[in-house]
Design a protein around this motif. Sequence first.
Motif, short mmCIF file in Angstrom:
data_model
loop_
_atom_site.label_atom_id
_atom_site.label_comp_id
_atom_site.label_asym_id
_atom_site.label_seq_id
_atom_site.Cartn_x
_atom_site.Cartn_y
_atom_site.Cartn_z
N ARG A 29 0.88 -1.17 0.00
CA ARG A 29 0.00 0.00 0.00
C ARG A 29 0.91 1.21 0.00
O ARG A 29 1.66 1.43 0.95
CB ARG A 29 -0.92 0.02 1.21
N SER A 30 0.88 1.97 -1.08
CA SER A 30 1.72 3.15 -1.20
C SER A 30 1.43 4.14 -0.07
O SER A 30 0.27 4.38 0.26
CB SER A 30 1.48 3.83 -2.55
N ALA A 31 2.50 4.69 0.49
CA ALA A 31 2.33 5.74 1.51
C ALA A 31 1.92 7.05 0.86
O ALA A 31 1.35 7.92 1.52
CB ALA A 31 3.64 5.92 2.28
N ASP A 32 2.19 7.20 -0.43
CA ASP A 32 1.78 8.40 -1.15
C ASP A 32 0.31 8.31 -1.48
O ASP A 32 -0.21 7.23 -1.79
CB ASP A 32 2.60 8.56 -2.44
N THR A 33 -0.38 9.44 -1.41
CA THR A 33 -1.82 9.44 -1.67
C THR A 33 -2.17 10.46 -2.75
O THR A 33 -1.36 11.30 -3.12
CB THR A 33 -2.61 9.79 -0.38
N VAL A 34 -3.39 10.33 -3.23
CA VAL A 34 -3.91 11.21 -4.26
C VAL A 34 -5.39 11.42 -4.00
O VAL A 34 -6.06 10.52 -3.47
CB VAL A 34 -3.67 10.61 -5.66
N ASP A 35 -5.90 12.60 -4.33
CA ASP A 35 -7.34 12.83 -4.28
C ASP A 35 -7.92 12.17 -5.52
O ASP A 35 -7.85 12.71 -6.62
CB ASP A 35 -7.66 14.32 -4.24
N ALA A 36 -8.47 10.99 -5.36
CA ALA A 36 -8.92 10.19 -6.50
C ALA A 36 -10.15 10.76 -7.18
O ALA A 36 -10.48 10.36 -8.31
CB ALA A 36 -9.19 8.75 -6.04
N ARG A 37 -10.83 11.72 -6.56
CA ARG A 37 -11.99 12.34 -7.21
C ARG A 37 -11.60 13.06 -8.49
O ARG A 37 -12.42 13.21 -9.39
CB ARG A 37 -12.68 13.29 -6.24
N GLN A 38 -10.33 13.46 -8.60
CA GLN A 38 -9.88 14.17 -9.80
C GLN A 38 -9.99 13.32 -11.06
O GLN A 38 -10.06 13.84 -12.16
CB GLN A 38 -8.44 14.65 -9.63
N PHE A 39 -10.03 12.00 -10.92
CA PHE A 39 -10.12 11.13 -12.08
C PHE A 39 -11.54 10.99 -12.60
O PHE A 39 -11.77 10.44 -13.67
CB PHE A 39 -9.54 9.75 -11.76
N THR A 44 -14.39 8.18 -4.07
CA THR A 44 -15.03 9.09 -3.13
C THR A 44 -14.07 9.96 -2.32
O THR A 44 -14.51 10.70 -1.47
CB THR A 44 -15.92 8.30 -2.15
N GLY A 45 -12.77 9.87 -2.54
CA GLY A 45 -11.85 10.70 -1.76
C GLY A 45 -10.41 10.34 -1.95
O GLY A 45 -10.01 9.89 -3.03
N THR A 46 -9.62 10.51 -0.91
CA THR A 46 -8.19 10.27 -0.97
C THR A 46 -7.90 8.77 -0.97
O THR A 46 -8.50 8.01 -0.21
CB THR A 46 -7.49 10.93 0.24
N ARG A 47 -6.98 8.36 -1.84
CA ARG A 47 -6.57 6.97 -1.95
C ARG A 47 -5.06 6.89 -2.01
O ARG A 47 -4.39 7.81 -2.47
CB ARG A 47 -7.13 6.32 -3.24
N SER A 48 -4.51 5.74 -1.60
CA SER A 48 -3.11 5.45 -1.86
C SER A 48 -2.90 5.45 -3.36
O SER A 48 -3.83 5.14 -4.12
CB SER A 48 -2.73 4.08 -1.30
#
Length: 169
Positions: A29-39, A44-48
Amino acid sequence: MTSDAAELMRLLELKPLSEEGGFFVETYRSADTVDARQFQRGHTGTRSLCTAIYYLLTPASFSVLHKLPGDEIFHFYLGDPVEMLELHPDGAARVLTLGADVAHGMKLQHVVPGGVWQGSRLLAGGNYALLGTTVSPGFDYADFVKGSREELTRLYPVQARMITELLPR
């Protein structure tokens, strides 16, 4: 490497995957995250950025028909062939086989696009299959949508038998 499913479960510390079926362990599980709603694919929110698991199927288990908003890459590692059903939003359906016999059309790796219903099981007579999946943006249960037997058999009547087997009551 052993071919015994129980031994693989012990060695890899696999646990039942209650929502989907089969057995799994998260391996990354990546420690880096992204706001997946941008895709704009339904997250529904922030994801690894990325997640990966080992996933084991046995004759008594299967992957229930479900969909995720993001792409999921399947990797075949060991064991017997796996039959996968895909139901696409445009009404298309296909059944493919994950397995080691690439000379006969089996796939060692396969991408299920986001928004596609998917379910899988061992081919008849199989003892086990060890797979892996990679999801990006990373997997989160908030994104998991289990299929409706009634709705999917209505939309994909040609696949009704397999849908029913992958969505038991």
